[in-house]
Design a protein around this motif. Structure first.
Motif, PDB file in Angstrom:
ATOM      1  N   GLY A  75      25.610  45.797  29.858  1.00  0.00           N
ATOM      2  CA  GLY A  75      26.840  45.542  30.600  1.00  0.00           C
ATOM      3  C   GLY A  75      27.837  44.761  29.772  1.00  0.00           C
ATOM      4  N   TRP A  76      28.740  44.075  30.477  1.00  0.00           N
ATOM      5  CA  TRP A  76      29.787  43.292  29.845  1.00  0.00           C
ATOM      6  C   TRP A  76      29.191  42.345  28.803  1.00  0.00           C
ATOM      7  CZ3 TRP A  76      31.102  38.030  29.747  1.00  0.00           C
ATOM      8  CH2 TRP A  76      32.399  37.754  29.308  1.00  0.00           C
ATOM      9  N   ASP A  85      34.252  48.409  22.950  1.00  0.00           N
ATOM     10  CA  ASP A  85      34.594  47.015  23.233  1.00  0.00           C
ATOM     11  C   ASP A  85      33.739  46.517  24.390  1.00  0.00           C
ATOM     12  OD1 ASP A  85      35.725  44.537  23.835  1.00  0.00           O
ATOM     13  OD2 ASP A  85      37.767  45.230  23.461  1.00  0.00           O
ATOM     14  N   TRP A  86      32.766  45.675  24.073  1.00  0.00           N
ATOM     15  CA  TRP A  86      31.849  45.140  25.089  1.00  0.00           C
ATOM     16  C   TRP A  86      32.554  44.184  26.045  1.00  0.00           C
ATOM     17  CZ3 TRP A  86      27.628  47.651  25.903  1.00  0.00           C
ATOM     18  CH2 TRP A  86      26.966  48.286  24.858  1.00  0.00           C
ATOM     19  N   VAL A  99      18.556  53.348  30.783  1.00  0.00           N
ATOM     20  CA  VAL A  99      18.140  52.002  31.166  1.00  0.00           C
ATOM     21  C   VAL A  99      19.392  51.126  31.122  1.00  0.00           C
ATOM     22  CG1 VAL A  99      16.695  50.015  30.592  1.00  0.00           C
ATOM     23  CG2 VAL A  99      15.822  52.344  30.220  1.00  0.00           C
ATOM     24  N   ALA A 100      19.925  50.818  32.316  1.00  0.00           N
ATOM     25  CA  ALA A 100      21.206  50.113  32.395  1.00  0.00           C
ATOM     26  C   ALA A 100      21.072  48.760  33.068  1.00  0.00           C
ATOM     27  CB  ALA A 100      22.212  50.968  33.150  1.00  0.00           C
ATOM     28  N   HIS A 101      21.916  47.822  32.646  1.00  0.00           N
ATOM     29  CA  HIS A 101      21.958  46.479  33.228  1.00  0.00           C
ATOM     30  C   HIS A 101      23.397  46.122  33.583  1.00  0.00           C
ATOM     31  CE1 HIS A 101      22.108  41.989  33.000  1.00  0.00           C
ATOM     32  NE2 HIS A 101      21.036  42.134  33.760  1.00  0.00           N
ATOM     33  N   ILE A 138      35.831  39.347  36.064  1.00  0.00           N
ATOM     34  CA  ILE A 138      35.509  39.384  34.641  1.00  0.00           C
ATOM     35  C   ILE A 138      36.773  39.701  33.852  1.00  0.00           C
ATOM     36  CG2 ILE A 138      34.199  40.601  32.865  1.00  0.00           C
ATOM     37  CD1 ILE A 138      32.017  41.051  34.962  1.00  0.00           C
ATOM     38  N   PRO A 139      37.135  38.836  32.902  1.00  0.00           N
ATOM     39  CA  PRO A 139      38.340  39.086  32.104  1.00  0.00           C
ATOM     40  C   PRO A 139      38.216  40.385  31.310  1.00  0.00           C
ATOM     41  CG  PRO A 139      37.392  36.910  31.624  1.00  0.00           C
ATOM     42  CD  PRO A 139      36.436  37.628  32.518  1.00  0.00           C
ATOM     43  N   GLY A 140      39.269  41.142  31.237  1.00  0.00           N
ATOM     44  CA  GLY A 140      39.290  42.357  30.442  1.00  0.00           C
ATOM     45  C   GLY A 140      38.741  43.577  31.141  1.00  0.00           C
ATOM     46  N   MET A 141      38.239  43.425  32.364  1.00  0.00           N
ATOM     47  CA  MET A 141      37.663  44.559  33.083  1.00  0.00           C
ATOM     48  C   MET A 141      38.781  45.462  33.592  1.00  0.00           C
ATOM     49  SD  MET A 141      34.632  45.769  34.095  1.00  0.00           S
ATOM     50  CE  MET A 141      33.499  44.428  34.345  1.00  0.00           C
ATOM     51  N   GLU A 142      38.713  46.736  33.229  1.00  0.00           N
ATOM     52  CA  GLU A 142      39.697  47.710  33.688  1.00  0.00           C
ATOM     53  C   GLU A 142      39.577  47.887  35.200  1.00  0.00           C
ATOM     54  OE1 GLU A 142      38.892  52.001  33.212  1.00  0.00           O
ATOM     55  OE2 GLU A 142      40.589  51.929  31.836  1.00  0.00           O
TER      56      GLU A 142
END
Length: 193
Positions: A13-14, A40-41, A67-69, A105-109
């Motif tokens: 994730g982020w 860009d993480w 496998v996602a988090h 979360i900063p930067g989240m579209e």
């Protein structure tokens, strides 16, 4: 299915998952695991993240297990829109980020902040903690139901990350092995021209 029979795509994730995070450890331990690298993480973008997942799935040569988090779970749900039935054998989804938390979360579209609520075109399990500060269990249960995923209560486990003491996460690895065993045998993936 055994882990050696699948291409295991790790989707953090982020901010990504470092080497001490359980995803980083699985990446190092599982011989067929590979990281789905994002441009860009720190600025998750729905279409960019989803297209990287779709490209990794289509480049795989064995049955694919995702496998996602955290925000990676959202990225998988967005990518599912572009995946055909049979392209993914299954998805192991851990600690989804809530729509509310993602807005903080900063930067989240903005487009990343709304979860898709359609059934996933592959079997999935969604693991959620009762004390996850980024997603309530009620929201996680609703996502599991919408996606047709099995819901697993991880108890008092925080965000299931390094900060919550889940660097090694042996219980998660056992749960993942059980998930793999439950996936039906999928024929060798056909390489498309």
């Amino acid at each position: 299915m055994k882990s050696s029979d699948a291409d295991i795509l790790i989707i953090p994730g982020w901010s990504g998952s470092g080497p001490d995070h359980w995803q980083g450890r699985w990446l190092a331990k599982l011989s067929t695991a590979q990281l789905v690298e994002q441009e860009d993480w720190y600025k998750p973008a729905r279409d960019a993240w989803a297209s990287r997942i779709v490209a990794a799935v289509r480049a795989a040569t064995r049955p694919v297990v995702l496998v996602a988090h955290s925000a990676g779970v959202s990225a998988v749900a967005h990518a599912a829109e572009y995946l055909k039935p049979g392209e993914v054998a299954g998805a192991f989804l851990v600690a989804p980020a809530s729509e509310t938390a993602k807005r903080a979360i900063p930067g989240m579209e903005q487009a990343f902040t709304t979860h898709r609520r359609e059934r996933l075109p592959f079997p999935a399990v969604l693991i959620s903690s009762a004390t996850d500060p980024y997603c309530t269990q009620d929201e996680a249960k609703a996502l599991a139901e919408a996606w047709g995923a099995e819901f697993v209560d991880a108890g008092d486990s925080g965000h299931l990350n390094t900060e919550s003491g889940h660097g090694p996460w042996p219980d998660g690895l056992l749960r993942f092995a059980g998930f793999l065993r439950g996936l039906s045998a999928v024929p060798q993936k056909q390489i498309q021209s």
